[in-house]
Design an enzyme around this catalytic site. Structure first.
Site, mmCIF file in Angstrom:
data_model
loop_
_atom_site.group_PDB
_atom_site.id
_atom_site.type_symbol
_atom_site.label_atom_id
_atom_site.label_comp_id
_atom_site.label_asym_id
_atom_site.label_seq_id
_atom_site.Cartn_x
_atom_site.Cartn_y
_atom_site.Cartn_z
ATOM 1 N N GLU A 172 1.126 -1.563 20.055
ATOM 2 C CA GLU A 172 0.406 -0.882 18.978
ATOM 3 C C GLU A 172 -0.154 0.464 19.419
ATOM 4 O OE1 GLU A 172 -2.776 -3.575 17.792
ATOM 5 O OE2 GLU A 172 -2.728 -4.476 19.779
ATOM 6 N N MET A 216 12.391 11.147 -20.521
ATOM 7 C CA MET A 216 12.957 12.471 -20.789
ATOM 8 C C MET A 216 13.304 12.598 -22.266
ATOM 9 S SD MET A 216 15.085 13.118 -17.302
ATOM 10 C CE MET A 216 15.970 11.587 -17.437
ATOM 11 N N ARG A 226 23.240 -0.441 -20.556
ATOM 12 C CA ARG A 226 22.746 -0.295 -19.184
ATOM 13 C C ARG A 226 22.225 -1.652 -18.738
ATOM 14 N NH1 ARG A 226 17.656 3.536 -20.919
ATOM 15 N NH2 ARG A 226 16.565 2.025 -22.221
ATOM 16 N N LYS A 273 23.918 6.702 -18.272
ATOM 17 C CA LYS A 273 24.334 6.698 -19.675
ATOM 18 C C LYS A 273 25.749 7.232 -19.818
ATOM 19 C CE LYS A 273 21.158 7.413 -22.601
ATOM 20 N NZ LYS A 273 20.030 8.077 -23.286
ATOM 21 N N CYS A 277 4.204 -7.794 13.239
ATOM 22 C CA CYS A 277 3.154 -8.599 12.615
ATOM 23 C C CYS A 277 2.149 -7.766 11.838
ATOM 24 C CB CYS A 277 2.425 -9.444 13.655
ATOM 25 S SG CYS A 277 1.558 -8.469 14.913
ATOM 26 N N SER A 305 5.375 -8.057 20.038
ATOM 27 C CA SER A 305 5.124 -8.090 18.602
ATOM 28 C C SER A 305 4.534 -6.738 18.226
ATOM 29 C CB SER A 305 4.160 -9.210 18.225
ATOM 30 O OG SER A 305 3.970 -9.244 16.831
ATOM 31 N N GLY A 357 2.433 -4.328 16.375
ATOM 32 C CA GLY A 357 1.279 -4.273 15.470
ATOM 33 C C GLY A 357 1.285 -2.940 14.754
ATOM 34 N N THR A 358 2.051 -2.873 13.687
ATOM 35 C CA THR A 358 2.314 -1.566 13.054
ATOM 36 C C THR A 358 1.121 -1.021 12.289
ATOM 37 O OG1 THR A 358 3.409 -2.770 11.271
ATOM 38 C CG2 THR A 358 4.813 -1.787 12.970
ATOM 39 N N ASN A 359 0.105 -1.843 12.000
ATOM 40 C CA ASN A 359 -1.106 -1.279 11.382
ATOM 41 C C ASN A 359 -1.753 -0.288 12.350
ATOM 42 O OD1 ASN A 359 -0.592 -3.069 9.337
ATOM 43 N ND2 ASN A 359 -2.322 -4.406 9.765
ATOM 44 N N ASP A 360 -2.056 -0.758 13.564
ATOM 45 C CA ASP A 360 -2.684 0.126 14.550
ATOM 46 C C ASP A 360 -1.700 1.166 15.077
ATOM 47 O OD1 ASP A 360 -5.263 -0.715 14.433
ATOM 48 O OD2 ASP A 360 -5.164 -2.060 16.156
ATOM 49 N N GLY A 394 12.318 6.415 -21.776
ATOM 50 C CA GLY A 394 11.284 7.182 -22.447
ATOM 51 C C GLY A 394 10.721 8.346 -21.662
ATOM 52 N N HIS A 396 -9.662 -3.613 5.992
ATOM 53 C CA HIS A 396 -10.033 -5.020 6.213
ATOM 54 C C HIS A 396 -9.929 -5.813 4.921
ATOM 55 C CE1 HIS A 396 -12.986 -8.352 6.313
ATOM 56 N NE2 HIS A 396 -12.494 -8.536 7.527
ATOM 57 N N ARG A 454 21.323 13.947 -25.283
ATOM 58 C CA ARG A 454 20.454 12.975 -24.605
ATOM 59 C C ARG A 454 20.532 13.158 -23.093
ATOM 60 N NH1 ARG A 454 19.949 8.073 -28.135
ATOM 61 N NH2 ARG A 454 21.292 8.344 -29.927
ATOM 62 N N ARG A 487 -5.191 -14.355 14.081
ATOM 63 C CA ARG A 487 -6.274 -13.455 14.503
ATOM 64 C C ARG A 487 -7.493 -14.313 14.858
ATOM 65 N NH1 ARG A 487 -4.532 -11.990 9.410
ATOM 66 N NH2 ARG A 487 -3.292 -10.094 9.199
ATOM 67 N N ARG A 531 -3.171 -14.298 18.843
ATOM 68 C CA ARG A 531 -3.681 -13.065 19.452
ATOM 69 C C ARG A 531 -5.077 -13.325 19.994
ATOM 70 N NH1 ARG A 531 -4.585 -7.953 15.639
ATOM 71 N NH2 ARG A 531 -6.446 -9.129 15.052
ATOM 72 N N TYR A 591 12.129 -11.319 14.169
ATOM 73 C CA TYR A 591 11.378 -11.899 13.056
ATOM 74 C C TYR A 591 10.384 -10.893 12.505
ATOM 75 C CZ TYR A 591 7.411 -12.552 16.255
ATOM 76 O OH TYR A 591 6.385 -12.343 17.140
#
Length: 889
Positions: A755, A107, A349, A26, A841, A774, A776-779, A105, A465, A96, A571, A627, A861
């Site tokens: 992983e 503050m 703004r 602002k 992946c 590749s 496997g960032t979940n595991d 809204g 899952h 202000r 999978r 896989r 990728y």
């Protein structure tokens, strides 16, 4: 000496738009507007650094601040010809907030500051309007009392309502000066009663009280929540803007309004906004009076547009609209006041907008020459594209909240409640819309999840899952709704004292994690030509490839439609639950020797071969990473007694044998148990069948189309190089055998998922046996943190709220820990094998912040669920451009 205060307006502009971090959005824009010749009431900005110092020093201000504020206030007095606290010509100011990013809204604001029992008379005399003066005084007491003194806002409203009842009127505008005098007296008595002190009469005390309240509001609960939701660091702080008041409530030639230079809902290049005659800013947003439209083209019968009521001020506002867009090169959200026919600008703004509007505005502005194509790509928030790909709830539709969980997969859906996958499928086949409600889902529920319009689970997190599968299917999903109790036997769900029976309708919003009772109206997504245009521009900017996680023909076709450049994760276990093949899978598991397993696998081979042939055909020469079987075998066995009996009869065995085999396969911690490549080492015939199916399917497609696919075989859960050596050698042996049988060879690659921490730390050795990695960032997130993603939803939101973690690490990659593992593995892998192909992946492949990290460390990728492909394409482009831009969707 540190400069804590910067002046703006009246020819003295010490700030600019480039100083947003110091002056807040602002303050920076007020200085910028004044510098380009727009009519901005003079004032000054107390910097965000004061806010930081205020909290670091136990809510005490820097020593030089008071003198700098006094000097800046004197300059404002000189500019407007009024004095602060003067009884005859009083200067009144607004106070202000103004953070570096817009927090609408969140503050606090105080208007008409400087009024007291004496200056109100001076204001009445100077304006020759006692009603206006006393109305302004009551507004000030109400705002100051609420914001600074902490008096409940409703206490003030009660007093006004009593006076209106006494006078027999319904509108505030019908009250006279004498009436407002009575209201002020009532306010002052009530404030003294509530606080134990009289309402402050000293303007200096008022000013510092308001400044302190604005700084204090940076830590109010709603601001803290907003920052957490929008990932705004607390240390940024807010600035405070003190500005000479201009009045929209002095009579019929005065007004106040809010407008957007383009329609924030559609992006249409039309002036959009509302105004109120004889009003102050809070009246527009409070809803006490109905605002009127600005332009005649938007006016409904009975409405009086500003274009008609105040043509001169409206024409000036149109010129300001054009000037601001040309200057800022973006759609602006403007606040203005008209005082006795003269226009004043109070704020500009970059305007908040819907995803559809963001897309249209970016593409239109590029075509108009206001911005270039690269800037258009930067302008659109990738995550907001979900709004364009899925149905959303109509924001105007009534709704009744039942429960809240995690926003696991975007989109909205209504349907009747069912508690089993089989019932979901059977009712959906009859044309019913169903919502599948489960405590948690398993791979056995795939058919029901596919049939359902949406999925709700009471357990599990953002990468459970249910969440992963739902995102892949494009189904809305609310996961981890712990406030819901599901009773399968009674066929009910309960939450907050309310019970919903099977067959009753609920609605879920997968973007917010909310579940509602009954049907809520929705808005269907509408893809525009602008979407394709922006995606084309994004593709010319990005370096990262974008693939999809897909294992069914529908997934693959959806991915191609959204621009996927191949499959980064297929999978294969999801294919095993098809009714035509689950029997053979279970026969293989029940077999007591290799010969028995091979007989069952021979039944599976043609199904798997056909699966892969279809995927290779749809992907038409693009890479397909498959896989090999990953989950432990017990996941394919039934659990309930009735299911056990049914399967035992189908397999020609008894229930006790089934139960015994299930017990043999049961594991205390299956996520770290007999799964992944460990299955391939101990039961090599399983991977042998899958590899044969891959190559036979690929050769069939090569023969049919004349274009040979290039399969990428991925070995999961490798922790040692020897595991990969064994499974790779077996895959190569099968490849040679198939090629010899067919009399033809095709190119292929064999790689692994990284992983496990050990795999990351020994990636240089593993690279010797891998054509690609590749991640496997979940595991990997589970194993680095020691977290179960299915159970972490119970406490991760608390960790994020308390600042222990900046965000859920299953949603956005933990750069310091998990990200460092990826960085180490990438470096070691390419150090040992330059040119090693690297991808990701896990679910992070569709998260914009994680994609930026992937760009920074040079991955080749990312792979994500099909419906996240456009998000990933845009995020990859922004990462390549090196800036996320000022995104306002």
């Amino acid at each position: 000496m540190t400069q804590w205060v910067y002046s703006f307006g009246a020819g003295r502009n010490e700030g600019s738009a480039a100083m947003r971090n110091l002056l807040g959005g602002k303050g920076a824009n007020l200085a910028e507007m004044a510098s380009i010749g727009l009519p901005v009431p003079p004032g000054f900005t107390i910097t965000t650094e004061v806010c930081t110092a205020f909290y670091e020093n136990d809510r005490h201000y820097p020593a030089e601040l008071e003198a700098q504020v006094r000097a800046a206030l004197a300059q404002v007095e000189q500019a407007v010809g009024r004095r602060f606290g003067d009884q005859h010509k009083p200067l009144l100011v607004s106070v202000r907030s103004g953070a570096r990013v817009s927090m609408p809204g969140m503050m606090d604001t105080v208007l008409n500051l400087g009024l007291n029992d004496a200056t109100v008379e001076g204001l009445a005399s100077a304006a020759d309007d006692a009603r206006f003066a006393w109305d302004s005084y009551r507004r000030f007491i109400q705002m100051y009392g609420s914001v600074v003194l902490g008096v409940d806002h409703h206490r003030f409203e009660e007093i006004i309502e009593h006076v209106k009842l006494d006078e027999g009127v319904t509108e505030d505008t019908a009250l006279s000066a004498q009436d407002w005098h009575r209201v002020v007296a009532g306010y002052k008595d009530m404030v003294a009663e509530e606080t134990g002190k009289p309402f402050p009469q000293d303007p200096e005390e008022q000013l510092w009280g308001a400044i302190g309240a604005v700084f204090g509001s940076w830590m109010n609960p709603r601001a803290v929540t907003y920052r957490r939701l929008h990932e705004i660091p607390a240390e940024w702080g807010t600035a405070v803007n003190v500005q000479a008041m201009v009045f929209g409530n002095m009579g019929e030639d005065c007004a106040t309004g809010v407008c957007f230079t383009r329609d924030p809902s559609t992006g249409e290049n039309m002036f959009y906004g509302e105004y109120l005659v004889n009003a102050q800013g809070e009246d527009v947003v409070a809803g006490i009076r109905t605002p009127q439209p600005l332009s005649a083209t938007r006016a409904q019968p009975g409405e009086t547009p500003m274009e008609t009521a105040m043509p001169a001020a409206y024409a000036e506002l149109l010129a300001v609209r054009e000037k601001l867009e040309q200057h800022y090169h973006d759609m602006q959200d403007i606040e203005f006041t008209v005082q006795q026919g003269k226009l004043f600008m109070l704020q500009t703004r970059n305007g908040k907008r819907t995803a559809a509007a963001s897309l249209k505005i970016a593409v239109d502005m590029a075509r108009e020459g206001l911005i270039n194509e690269q800037e258009a790509v930067r302008r659109v928030n990738p995550a907001a594209l979900d709004q364009l790909l899925h149905p959303t709830l109509d924001p105007k539709a009534p709704r009744s909240l039942l429960a809240k969980g995690l926003p696991a997969s975007p989109g909205a859906a209504s349907g009747v409640v069912v508690f089993s996958a089989d019932e979901a499928e059977s009712r959906a086949q009859k044309g019913e819309a169903v919502i599948l409600v489960r405590i948690e889902t398993s791979p056995e529920d795939i058919h029901g999840m596919h049939a359902a319009r949406g999925i709700v689970t009471t357990r599990g997190g953002m990468t459970s899952h249910a969440a992963v599968v739902a995102r892949g299917m494009g189904r809305p999903c609310v996961a981890g709704a712990g406030g819901i109790t599901v009773d399968y036997n009674a066929q009910t769900l309960r939450s907050g004292g309310r019970t919903v029976q099977a067959g009753e309708t609920i609605t879920l919003d997968g973007a917010t994690g909310e579940v509602f009772v009954g049907h809520v109206a929705m808005i269907e997504p509408a893809m525009s030509g602008d979407f394709a245009t922006l995606m084309q521009w994004a593709d010319t900017c990005r370096r990262l490839g974008v693939r999809a996680n897909a294992e069914t023909p529908l997934d693959a076709e959806t991915a191609r439609k959204f621009g996927a450049e191949g499959i980064g994760l297929c999978r294969t276990e999801h294919m095993f639950f098809d009714p035509d093949r689950i029997g053979a899978v279970r026969q293989m598991i029940m077999a007591h020797d290799e010969a028995g397993r091979r007989a069952a696998l021979a039944r599976l081979l043609p199904h798997q071969r056909d699966d892969f042939r279809k995927l290779f055909t749809i992907m038409a020469g693009l890479p397909v990473t498959i896989r090999l079987l990953d989950p432990p075998l017990h996941e394919f066995l039934p659990h309930g007694e009735a299911e056990l009996a049914e399967v035992a009869a189908a397999l020609g065995t008894d229930v006790e044998a089934m139960r015994r085999r299930a017990g043999e396969l049961a594991e205390a911690n299956p996520m770290l148990g007999h799964r992944g490549c460990r299955l391939g080492v101990t039961y090599p015939e399983i991977y042998e069948m899958q590899v044969r199916a891959i190559f036979e399917g690929a050769l069939a497609v090569a023969k049919e189309t004349g274009r040979a696919p290039v399969p990428e075989i991925m070995i999961p859960l490798v922790g040692t190089v020897r595991e990969l050596e064994i499974t790779r050698a077996e895959a190569e042996r099968v490849a040679r055998a198939v090629f010899q049988e067919a009399g033809r060879e095709i190119e292929y690659h064999i790689g692994t998922m990284i992983e496990l921490p050990r795999a990351a730390l020994t990636a240089d050795a593993i690279a010797g046996q891998a054509d690609f990695f590749s991640f496997g960032t979940n595991d990997l997130t589970q194993t680095v943190f020691g977290l179960s993603r299915d159970d972490a939803g119970k406490f991760l939101p608390f960790y994020v709220e308390k600042g222990i973690l900046p965000r859920d690490p299953f949603v956005s990659i933990d750069i310091e820990g998990v990200g460092e593992m990826v960085r180490i593995a990438a470096g070691k892998g390419r150090g040992a094998k330059p040119g090693l192909k690297l991808g990701i992946c896990g679910e992070h492949g569709g998260d914009p912040a994680s994609i930026t990290f992937c760009e920074q460390i040079g991955l080749d990728y990312v792979s994500c669920s099909p419906y996240r492909v456009p998000v990933a394409r845009l995020a990859a482009a922004q990462a390549a451009l090196g800036s996320e831009g000022d995104r306002t969707a």
